[in-house]
Design an enzyme around this catalytic site. Structure first.
Site, PDB file in Angstrom:
ATOM      1  N   ARG A   1      -2.612 -29.170  22.230  1.00  0.00           N
ATOM      2  CA  ARG A   1      -3.299 -30.105  21.168  1.00  0.00           C
ATOM      3  C   ARG A   1      -4.893 -30.038  21.041  1.00  0.00           C
ATOM      4  NH1 ARG A   1      -1.617 -35.749  21.568  1.00  0.00           N
ATOM      5  NH2 ARG A   1      -3.885 -36.030  21.875  1.00  0.00           N
TER       6      ARG A   1
ATOM      7  N   HIS B   1      -4.041 -37.302  18.750  1.00  0.00           N
ATOM      8  CA  HIS B   1      -2.771 -37.422  18.242  1.00  0.00           C
ATOM      9  C   HIS B   1      -2.713 -37.955  17.020  1.00  0.00           C
ATOM     10  CE1 HIS B   1       1.518 -38.736  17.983  1.00  0.00           C
ATOM     11  NE2 HIS B   1       1.130 -39.886  17.592  1.00  0.00           N
TER      12      HIS B   1
ATOM     13  N   TYR C   1      -7.189 -39.046  28.600  1.00  0.00           N
ATOM     14  CA  TYR C   1      -6.110 -38.533  29.235  1.00  0.00           C
ATOM     15  C   TYR C   1      -6.092 -37.035  29.054  1.00  0.00           C
ATOM     16  CZ  TYR C   1      -4.033 -38.537  24.664  1.00  0.00           C
ATOM     17  OH  TYR C   1      -3.833 -38.108  23.066  1.00  0.00           O
TER      18      TYR C   1
HETATM   19  C1  LIG Z   1      12.059 -42.655  18.201  1.00  0.00           C
HETATM   20  C2  LIG Z   1      10.606 -42.744  18.451  1.00  0.00           C
HETATM   21  N1  LIG Z   1      10.073 -43.201  19.722  1.00  0.00           N
HETATM   22  C3  LIG Z   1       8.921 -43.508  19.663  1.00  0.00           C
HETATM   23  C4  LIG Z   1       7.836 -43.054  18.783  1.00  0.00           C
HETATM   24  C5  LIG Z   1       6.242 -43.261  18.841  1.00  0.00           C
HETATM   25  N2  LIG Z   1       5.693 -41.970  18.892  1.00  0.00           N
HETATM   26  C6  LIG Z   1       5.037 -41.547  17.773  1.00  0.00           C
HETATM   27  S1  LIG Z   1       4.159 -40.176  18.013  1.00  0.00           S
HETATM   28  C7  LIG Z   1       5.281 -39.826  19.696  1.00  0.00           C
HETATM   29  C8  LIG Z   1       4.709 -38.706  20.123  1.00  0.00           C
HETATM   30  C9  LIG Z   1       5.777 -37.444  19.779  1.00  0.00           C
HETATM   31  O1  LIG Z   1       5.329 -36.379  20.680  1.00  0.00           O
HETATM   32  P1  LIG Z   1       5.923 -34.884  20.150  1.00  0.00           P
HETATM   33  O2  LIG Z   1       7.279 -34.947  20.083  1.00  0.00           O
HETATM   34  O3  LIG Z   1       5.297 -34.036  21.301  1.00  0.00           O
HETATM   35  O4  LIG Z   1       5.042 -34.473  18.819  1.00  0.00           O
HETATM   36  P2  LIG Z   1       3.557 -34.517  18.475  1.00  0.00           P
HETATM   37  O5  LIG Z   1       2.901 -35.855  18.169  1.00  0.00           O
HETATM   38  O6  LIG Z   1       3.044 -33.930  19.639  1.00  0.00           O
HETATM   39  O7  LIG Z   1       3.647 -33.425  17.121  1.00  0.00           O
HETATM   40  C10 LIG Z   1       5.805 -40.909  20.038  1.00  0.00           C
HETATM   41  C11 LIG Z   1       6.326 -41.166  21.417  1.00  0.00           C
HETATM   42  C12 LIG Z   1       8.525 -42.735  17.485  1.00  0.00           C
HETATM   43  N3  LIG Z   1       7.398 -42.446  16.439  1.00  0.00           N
HETATM   44  N4  LIG Z   1       9.848 -42.618  17.235  1.00  0.00           N
END
Ligand SMILES: Cc1ncc(C[n+]2csc(CCOP(=O)(O)OP(=O)(O)O)c2C)c(N)n1
Ligand SMILES: [Mg+2]
Length: 329
Positions: free
Chosen positions: A239, A243, A252
């Site tokens: 990335r 985020h 981080y």
């Molecule tokens: C069920 C759930 N738990 C927690 C969150 C909070 N949250 C939003 S984005 C994220 C990280 C997800 O990371 P990843 O699956 O690697 O996708 P990326 O954002 O890197 O594309 C989290 C934990 C959420 N949206 N839904």
């Protein structure tokens, strides 16, 4: 990992197809970069940046027909653009305006899933349902590395595998789930390895190589359509942006690695490939960028011209019979 250099043949695409793929990448990149500006100007709300994820999004969906379904997460919020969805619709989604809630059946693009992995069982169900109806539709779902730790990842992929449903699961492994690194996410050597547990093929591709992503997706889509069941594709990169607009990754992330990643970003890399192949000229680059910028400019103007949403709408869609204390006026 497959790489374009090794493929040599530009994935068997015609010149027109190569340029269409380029147009889609530029459109996605422009949407993303303009959205960060619009956020800073207070014109859209919090926004999930997908800078340098364009090769995965444009490459994988290029293997689909318009009858196939796309199931995006918030990271692929603007993926409807590749189907011709108006920018105003997507910008309104990020402005929290109801005109940003498109009807999935109009575009064969499901609603943006914010709860992580919640759309994977939906994709499996749609794929299975279409198969039961004798249709040849494929469902393609996008999700992140963090999503592979969710129960719904397991449920969706396992269900699709058991039902031999025509689904393609595209994991965007950007190696971060907000501030959680991939090392803290899994003990598996690769996320593609997880496919073994479901008895389906798993492939790893360079997520910054649009033609490698396309080639992997094409194979998976052909297999799914031909009755061969689902595939898990892991598109690997790192990335290179926060985020989301509310995040400060300096706390981080490995900043040197981010710099490296930005230096080999996917749109410029594809652009160079097409120039080397004699397919792309300066003039065409300028024209493609200008078209995308004009589209975004018109999109934000149209979004801001729409009257604000009626706040009562929130309650109208939540209750058939609103309780007394929820009634306005
Ligand atoms: C069920 C759930 N738990 C927690 C969150 C909070 N949250 C939003 S984005 C994220 C990280 C997800 O990371 P990843 O699956 O690697 O996708 P990326 O954002 O890197 O594309 C989290 C934990 C959420 N949206 N839904
Ligand atoms: Mg991630």
């Amino acid at each position: 990992m497959a790489s374009t250099d090794a493929l040599h043949d530009l994935a068997g695409l015609t010149e027109a197809q190569l340029l269409e793929l380029y147009r889609r990448m530029v459109l996605l990149r422009t949407y993303d970069e303009r959205s960060v500006v619009y956020h800073r100007q207070g014109r859209i709300g919090t926004y999930a940046i997908f800078w340098n994820h364009e090769a995965i999004q444009a490459g994988a969906t290029f293997a689909l027909t318009d009858d196939d379904w796309i199931f995006p997460s918030y990271r692929e919020s603007a993926i409807g653009l590749v189907r011709g969805m108006p920018a105003v619709t997507l910008l309104q989604w990020w402005r929290g305006h109801p005109s940003g809630w498109w009807s999935p059946a109009d575009w064969n693009v499901a609603s943006i899933a914010v709860p992580i992995a919640s759309h994977l069982p939906h994709a499996a169900g749609l794929a299975w349902g279409k198969k039961l109806r004798g249709e040849s539709t494929v469902a393609m779902a996008f999700f992140g590395d963090g999503a592979t730790s969710e129960g719904e990842f397991h449920e969706g992929v396992n269900f699709a595998a058991v039902m031999n449903a025509p689904a393609v699961f595209v994991c965007n492994n950007n190696q971060w789930a907000i501030s959680t690194p991939i090392e803290a996410q899994t003990r598996a050597e690769s996320l593609a390895d997880k496919a073994i547990g479901y008895g389906i093929p798993g492939v790893r591709v360079d997520g910054l190589d649009v033609l490698a992503v396309y080639a992997a997706a094409r194979e998976a889509v052909e297999r799914a359509r031909g009755g061969g069941g689902p595939t898990l594709i892991e598109a690997v990169h790192y990335r290179a942006a926060p985020h989301a607009t509310a995040d400060d990754p300096r706390a981080y992330i490995d900043l040197a690695r981010v710099e490296e990643e930005r230096a080999r970003e996917c749109v410029g890399r594809y652009e160079q490939l097409l120039r080397d192949a004699g397919v792309l000229t300066d003039e065409l680059v300028e024209l493609t960028r200008k078209d995308a910028e004009d589209l975004l400019r018109a999109g934000i103007t149209a979004a801001e011209a729409e009257p604000p949403a009626d706040p009562e709408l929130l309650f109208r869609n939540a209750y058939v019979d609103p309780p007394g204390n929820m009634r306005i006026g």
